[in-house]
Write an enzyme that holds these catalytic residues in place. Structure first.
Site, mmCIF file in Angstrom:
data_model
loop_
_atom_site.group_PDB
_atom_site.id
_atom_site.type_symbol
_atom_site.label_atom_id
_atom_site.label_comp_id
_atom_site.label_asym_id
_atom_site.label_seq_id
_atom_site.Cartn_x
_atom_site.Cartn_y
_atom_site.Cartn_z
ATOM 1 N N ALA A 8 -0.795 -2.183 11.695
ATOM 2 C CA ALA A 8 -0.227 -2.551 12.992
ATOM 3 C C ALA A 8 1.298 -2.644 12.953
ATOM 4 O O ALA A 8 1.903 -3.335 13.766
ATOM 5 C CB ALA A 8 -0.815 -3.870 13.498
ATOM 6 N N ILE B 285 0.831 -1.211 0.000
ATOM 7 C CA ILE B 285 0.000 0.000 0.000
ATOM 8 C C ILE B 285 0.865 1.260 0.000
ATOM 9 O O ILE B 285 0.427 2.319 0.434
ATOM 10 C CB ILE B 285 -0.976 0.014 1.197
ATOM 11 C CG1 ILE B 285 -0.229 -0.072 2.539
ATOM 12 C CG2 ILE B 285 -1.991 -1.104 1.076
ATOM 13 C CD1 ILE B 285 -1.118 0.140 3.748
ATOM 14 N N LYS C 198 12.251 -5.043 13.516
ATOM 15 C CA LYS C 198 10.938 -4.751 14.093
ATOM 16 C C LYS C 198 10.111 -3.979 13.061
ATOM 17 O O LYS C 198 9.761 -4.522 12.030
ATOM 18 C CB LYS C 198 11.102 -4.003 15.415
ATOM 19 C CG LYS C 198 11.771 -4.881 16.482
ATOM 20 C CD LYS C 198 11.744 -4.283 17.863
ATOM 21 C CE LYS C 198 12.804 -3.256 18.085
ATOM 22 N NZ LYS C 198 12.920 -2.848 19.504
ATOM 23 N N GLY C 199 9.804 -2.721 13.316
ATOM 24 C CA GLY C 199 8.997 -1.943 12.381
ATOM 25 C C GLY C 199 9.039 -0.476 12.736
ATOM 26 O O GLY C 199 9.532 -0.093 13.795
ATOM 27 N N GLU D 197 3.855 3.063 11.968
ATOM 28 C CA GLU D 197 3.045 3.931 12.830
ATOM 29 C C GLU D 197 3.829 4.568 13.982
ATOM 30 O O GLU D 197 3.526 5.703 14.374
ATOM 31 C CB GLU D 197 1.857 3.141 13.377
ATOM 32 C CG GLU D 197 0.857 2.778 12.307
ATOM 33 C CD GLU D 197 0.080 1.514 12.628
ATOM 34 O OE1 GLU D 197 -1.158 1.541 12.531
ATOM 35 O OE2 GLU D 197 0.708 0.499 12.965
#
Length: 339
Positions: free
Chosen positions: A89, A48, A285-286, A289
């Protein structure tokens, strides 16, 4: 005469849990080393705009020993591919990235077993990188294309599959105990602002954003995610004001719902902190957000540092700032009560 434009700095720290909240999250993938030394990855991931397909190609290339441009990411229709769940998430790199890494390792193990048998060496002595495979401390070396051809010539297709799971539990309704996430990311941002005390306008002069992402698979992509989150946070802090009247929106378009433009964006200084995550095969990890979370608090704290008034609702519009300054002035001018 009071100075018209005042500067201030503010800081805010944050933490953020990755993957689905208070439940088991999972993702699966298939991997295959194909003819010509290329690779195929199949998973139900959805792109996305976050750059996950680039990350997955890099992960697969690193694990399989091929070049990123030789990796094809297959059809993501979940009627024909393993489940990967939703794009949200901050879970894409952590969940799908790890499932692809494990599937690629599974496929690589199949290939290594055949090549090791052919060369009469241990599979543990084999290495693969950039389209070549070799045995450590020997002169045995061949292209990945030849290795795959040899493997298939033995009747074996180097294919693998895997799933990755993140475990979480619900929160106790009484004391709040529980483990809603398996892994967390942390970040801190500093904002410098200039506040015009005549107009109430706030200009953000700079943002310094330091975020722990575990292992940075694609550092430029991480920087892009941080910058995008900061821009969203700036809009949340100063401009974006969604309103409804009797259940219907009164901010129908961008004339009344204001978004930051390129003229509003300050210099964003991204600092990538790599603290490898022990729960992740990739140690990554990420950042999707989490980069948004501390921006608005840092800006609001900087406004307070500049003018000494605390804005307690978002966005911090010029009208709110002028009202707060007037209220403070009125309190200072109010006569003291009886002794």
């Amino acid at each position: 005469m009071e100075e018209r434009k005042l500067r201030g700095r503010g800081m805010a720290a944050s933490w953020y849990g990755i993957a689905r909240t208070a439940t088991i999250d999972r993702a699966g993938a298939w991997a295959e080393l194909d003819d010509g030394g290329t690779a195929k990855i199949v998973t139900g991931v959805t792109e996305i705009g976050e750059g996950i397909l680039t990350v997955l190609a890099q992960v697969a290339a690193d694990e399989l020993g091929v070049r990123p441009e030789d990796v094809t990411i297959g059809d993501n229709d979940t009627a024909r591919s393993p489940e990967a769940a939703h794009a949200g998430a901050t879970r894409q790199t952590y969940m799908i990235g790890n499932s692809v890494a494990l599937a690629a390792r599974d496929a690589r193990a199949v290939l290594f077993a055949e090549i090791a048998d052919h060369w009469e060496v241990s599979p543990d002595d084999l290495r693969a990188f950039n389209g070549e495979i070799w045995a450590m401390e020997t002169n045995k070396r061949m292209s990945m294309a030849d290795a795959v051809a040899l493997c298939k010539g033995r009747g074996v297709v180097p294919v693998g599959s895997a799933s990755f799971t993140a475990h979480g539990t619900g929160l106790d309704p009484v004391d709040g105990s529980g483990s809603p996430w398996q892994s967390y990311v942390f970040g801190t941002q500093v904002a410098e602002v200039e506040v015009d005390t005549y107009t109430g306008e706030v200009q953000v002069l700079g943002i310094w954003a330091a975020h722990d992402v575990g292992r940075a698979i694609n550092p430029r992509g991480v920087e892009g995610q941080i910058e995008g989150g900061v821009v969203q946070g700036l809009g949340q802090a100063l401009m974006e004001d969604y309103r409804t009247e009797k259940g219907h929106t009164s901010t129908h378009g961008f004339a009344s719902y204001i978004l930051p433009t390129s003229l509003d964006i300050p210099q964003i200084n991204s600092i990538i902190v790599e603290d490898p995550d022990p729960t992740s095969p990739l140690q990554a990890k990420g950042i999707g957000e989490p980069s948004l979370v501390p921006t608005a608090p840092a800006i609001i704290n900087a406004i307070y540092d500049a003018i000494g008034v605390r804005i307690k609702s978002l966005p911090a519009t010029p009208e709110k700032i002028l009202a707060a300054l007037r209220e403070r002035a009125d309190k200072r001018e109010a006569p003291a009560g009886p002794a």
